[in-house]
Design a protein around this motif. Structure first.
Motif, PDB file in Angstrom:
ATOM      1  N   ASN A  46       0.888  -1.125  -0.036  1.00 13.20           N
ATOM      2  CA  ASN A  46      -0.032   0.094   0.253  1.00 13.20           C
ATOM      3  C   ASN A  46       0.863   1.271  -0.054  1.00 13.20           C
ATOM      4  N   GLU A  47       2.105   1.241   0.685  1.00 13.53           N
ATOM      5  CA  GLU A  47       2.918   2.554   0.664  1.00 13.53           C
ATOM      6  C   GLU A  47       3.561   2.811  -0.541  1.00 13.53           C
ATOM      7  N   THR A  48       4.080   1.803  -1.332  1.00 18.38           N
ATOM      8  CA  THR A  48       4.925   1.994  -2.440  1.00 18.38           C
ATOM      9  C   THR A  48       4.268   1.907  -3.725  1.00 18.38           C
ATOM     10  N   GLY A  49       3.252   0.933  -3.641  1.00 16.60           N
ATOM     11  CA  GLY A  49       2.373   0.669  -4.966  1.00 16.60           C
ATOM     12  C   GLY A  49       2.962  -0.299  -5.702  1.00 16.60           C
ATOM     13  N   VAL A  50       4.115  -0.892  -5.220  1.00 15.53           N
ATOM     14  CA  VAL A  50       4.845  -2.075  -5.730  1.00 15.53           C
ATOM     15  C   VAL A  50       4.324  -3.477  -5.275  1.00 15.53           C
ATOM     16  N   ARG A  51       4.226  -4.366  -6.342  1.00 17.53           N
ATOM     17  CA  ARG A  51       3.958  -5.910  -5.930  1.00 17.53           C
ATOM     18  C   ARG A  51       4.749  -6.378  -5.099  1.00 17.53           C
ATOM     19  N   ARG A  52       4.382  -7.051  -3.871  1.00 16.10           N
ATOM     20  CA  ARG A  52       5.053  -7.393  -2.907  1.00 16.10           C
ATOM     21  C   ARG A  52       6.311  -8.517  -3.387  1.00 16.10           C
ATOM     22  N   GLY A  53       6.028  -9.260  -4.319  1.00 12.67           N
ATOM     23  CA  GLY A  53       6.965 -10.031  -5.123  1.00 12.67           C
ATOM     24  C   GLY A  53       8.096  -9.066  -5.585  1.00 12.67           C
ATOM     25  N   HIS A  54       7.740  -7.734  -5.810  1.00 13.15           N
ATOM     26  CA  HIS A  54       8.978  -7.001  -6.489  1.00 13.15           C
ATOM     27  C   HIS A  54       9.540  -6.142  -5.642  1.00 13.15           C
ATOM     28  N   LEU A  55       9.497  -6.250  -4.127  1.00 13.29           N
ATOM     29  CA  LEU A  55       9.965  -5.207  -3.173  1.00 13.29           C
ATOM     30  C   LEU A  55      11.471  -5.711  -3.223  1.00 13.29           C
ATOM     31  N   HIS A  56      12.187  -4.501  -2.987  1.00 12.35           N
ATOM     32  CA  HIS A  56      13.809  -4.496  -2.788  1.00 12.35           C
ATOM     33  C   HIS A  56      14.079  -4.881  -1.364  1.00 12.35           C
ATOM     34  N   LEU A  57      15.281  -5.116  -0.883  1.00 13.11           N
ATOM     35  CA  LEU A  57      15.671  -5.769   0.099  1.00 13.11           C
ATOM     36  C   LEU A  57      15.317  -4.507   1.371  1.00 13.11           C
ATOM     37  N   ASP A  58      15.356  -3.339   1.397  1.00 13.08           N
ATOM     38  CA  ASP A  58      15.290  -2.505   2.459  1.00 13.08           C
ATOM     39  C   ASP A  58      13.727  -2.447   2.703  1.00 13.08           C
ATOM     40  N   ASP A  59      12.915  -2.499   1.635  1.00 15.51           N
ATOM     41  CA  ASP A  59      11.172  -2.792   1.979  1.00 15.51           C
ATOM     42  C   ASP A  59      11.119  -3.870   2.709  1.00 15.51           C
ATOM     43  N   VAL A  60      11.800  -5.127   2.133  1.00 16.04           N
ATOM     44  CA  VAL A  60      11.400  -6.464   2.835  1.00 16.04           C
ATOM     45  C   VAL A  60      11.781  -6.592   4.094  1.00 16.04           C
ATOM     46  N   GLU A  61      12.877  -5.732   4.583  1.00 16.02           N
ATOM     47  CA  GLU A  61      13.428  -5.702   5.822  1.00 16.02           C
ATOM     48  C   GLU A  61      12.308  -5.087   6.899  1.00 16.02           C
ATOM     49  N   ARG A 107      13.710   7.082 -19.220  1.00 22.51           N
ATOM     50  CA  ARG A 107      13.122   6.358 -18.271  1.00 22.51           C
ATOM     51  C   ARG A 107      14.246   6.250 -16.873  1.00 22.51           C
ATOM     52  N   LEU A 108      15.552   6.304 -17.325  1.00 21.63           N
ATOM     53  CA  LEU A 108      16.669   6.393 -16.244  1.00 21.63           C
ATOM     54  C   LEU A 108      16.384   7.679 -15.607  1.00 21.63           C
ATOM     55  N   SER A 109      16.205   8.907 -16.315  1.00 24.61           N
ATOM     56  CA  SER A 109      15.968  10.183 -15.455  1.00 24.61           C
ATOM     57  C   SER A 109      14.825  10.155 -14.785  1.00 24.61           C
ATOM     58  N   LYS A 110      13.860   9.506 -15.183  1.00 28.20           N
ATOM     59  CA  LYS A 110      12.740   9.249 -14.305  1.00 28.20           C
ATOM     60  C   LYS A 110      12.810   8.584 -12.859  1.00 28.20           C
ATOM     61  N   TYR A 111      13.753   7.262 -13.195  1.00 29.56           N
ATOM     62  CA  TYR A 111      13.799   6.531 -12.251  1.00 29.56           C
ATOM     63  C   TYR A 111      14.640   7.224 -10.883  1.00 29.56           C
ATOM     64  N   LYS A 112      15.440   8.240 -11.577  1.00 29.32           N
ATOM     65  CA  LYS A 112      16.504   8.839 -10.446  1.00 29.32           C
ATOM     66  C   LYS A 112      15.587   9.731  -9.459  1.00 29.32           C
ATOM     67  N   ARG A 113      14.143  10.183 -10.161  1.00 26.76           N
ATOM     68  CA  ARG A 113      13.169  10.832  -9.361  1.00 26.76           C
ATOM     69  C   ARG A 113      12.438  10.136  -8.559  1.00 26.76           C
ATOM     70  N   ASN A 114      12.200   8.916  -9.194  1.00 34.44           N
ATOM     71  CA  ASN A 114      11.140   7.892  -8.699  1.00 34.44           C
ATOM     72  C   ASN A 114      11.896   6.459  -8.300  1.00 34.44           C
ATOM     73  N   ASN A 115      12.497   5.892  -7.631  1.00 39.63           N
ATOM     74  CA  ASN A 115      13.060   4.924  -7.503  1.00 39.63           C
ATOM     75  C   ASN A 115      12.078   3.460  -7.538  1.00 39.63           C
ATOM     76  N   TYR A 116      10.887   3.606  -7.497  1.00 36.79           N
ATOM     77  CA  TYR A 116       9.812   2.875  -7.423  1.00 36.79           C
ATOM     78  C   TYR A 116       9.124   2.631  -8.889  1.00 36.79           C
ATOM     79  N   LEU A 117       9.717   3.333  -9.928  1.00 34.87           N
ATOM     80  CA  LEU A 117       9.193   3.414 -11.102  1.00 34.87           C
ATOM     81  C   LEU A 117       8.788   1.927 -11.800  1.00 34.87           C
ATOM     82  N   ASP A 118       7.583   2.263 -12.322  1.00 39.93           N
ATOM     83  CA  ASP A 118       7.251   0.568 -13.031  1.00 39.93           C
ATOM     84  C   ASP A 118       7.392  -0.503 -12.132  1.00 39.93           C
ATOM     85  N   ASP A 119       6.995  -0.369 -11.034  1.00 38.17           N
ATOM     86  CA  ASP A 119       6.995  -1.682 -10.150  1.00 38.17           C
ATOM     87  C   ASP A 119       8.450  -2.150  -9.861  1.00 38.17           C
ATOM     88  N   ASN A 120       9.532  -1.216  -9.644  1.00 40.62           N
ATOM     89  CA  ASN A 120      10.824  -1.588  -9.370  1.00 40.62           C
ATOM     90  C   ASN A 120      11.694  -2.062 -10.517  1.00 40.62           C
TER      91      ASN A 120
END
Length: 208
Positions: A46-61, A107-120
């Motif tokens: 709910n917080e990031t909008g990313v599917r849980r299967g695609h969460l990265h380490l910091d969020d999984v922690e 896309r990489l420019s947008k990623y730098k502004r939003n690291n969660y871009l397109d479901d990580n």
């Protein structure tokens, strides 16, 4: 509809999978499900909008710290090939030209502004890996398959799923302009170094 998850249970054993987007994770997931493995930690965060299967380490922690109770594994890929695959998958084309160069930069420019871009999907692979994670390379996927078979004492077979049309990867130096190259290295240099080391390790193993 694809089902993405991170925690599998089979034969009274648990296993945590860091699913890095565009590294063949769907094939791994389907192999486990087909064998009868159950799954947890599904849905969308709910917080990031990313599917849980695609969460990265910091969020999984933060959101699922009990992952540490289980063996962990992941599969990595050549960072350049991963980015090309993302383009072919999203655009539905294997034509790499000046439009691809512009797409990479935007896309990489947008990623730098939003690291969660397109479901990580643009997040560097190292962001998904803990010191305890068993890391496999997609080029030598048989090592991941053998490891799973040994851990669960079961035969698993990986099939190529969710794959874009076959294509040749474009020449990095010829297709990207200086701006896009600089941005690519800025985002993925650590991934490039890590992949190179892991790839060399499995290449040596395969020659033994």
């Amino acid at each position: 509809m694809k089902v993405l998850m991170s925690l599998f249970f089979y034969k009274d054993k648990g296993l945590f999978h860091f699913h890095i987007p565009k590294t063949g994770g769907v094939s791994v997931i389907q192999a486990l499900l087909s064998a009868g493995a159950s799954k947890e930690f599904e849905g969308t965060d709910n917080e990031t909008g990313v599917r849980r299967g695609h969460l990265h380490l910091d969020d999984v922690e933060k959101k699922f710290p009990s992952y540490r109770e289980y063996p962990q594994f992941t599969i990595i890929r050549n960072p350049w090939h991963r980015l090309c695959s993302e383009y072919a998958w999203k655009k539905g084309t294997s034509i790499f030209n000046h439009n691809f160069n512009r797409w990479v930069y935007l896309r990489l420019s947008k990623y730098k502004r939003n690291n969660y871009l397109d479901d990580n999907h643009f997040r560097p692979q190292l962001d998904f890996i803990s010191p305890e994670t068993n890391v496999f390379v997609v080029d030598y996927i048989n090592y991941a398959q053998n490891w799973l078979c040994e851990y669960f004492d079961e035969e698993f077979y990986f099939q190529k799923l969710n794959q874009a049309k076959k294509y040749e990867y474009p020449n990095f130096d010829k297709i990207l302009d200086k701006q896009s190259k600089t941005l690519f290295y800025e985002v993925y240099q650590d991934d490039i170094d890590f992949y190179s080391k892991q790839h060399s390790k499995y290449k040596e193993l395969s020659c033994q």
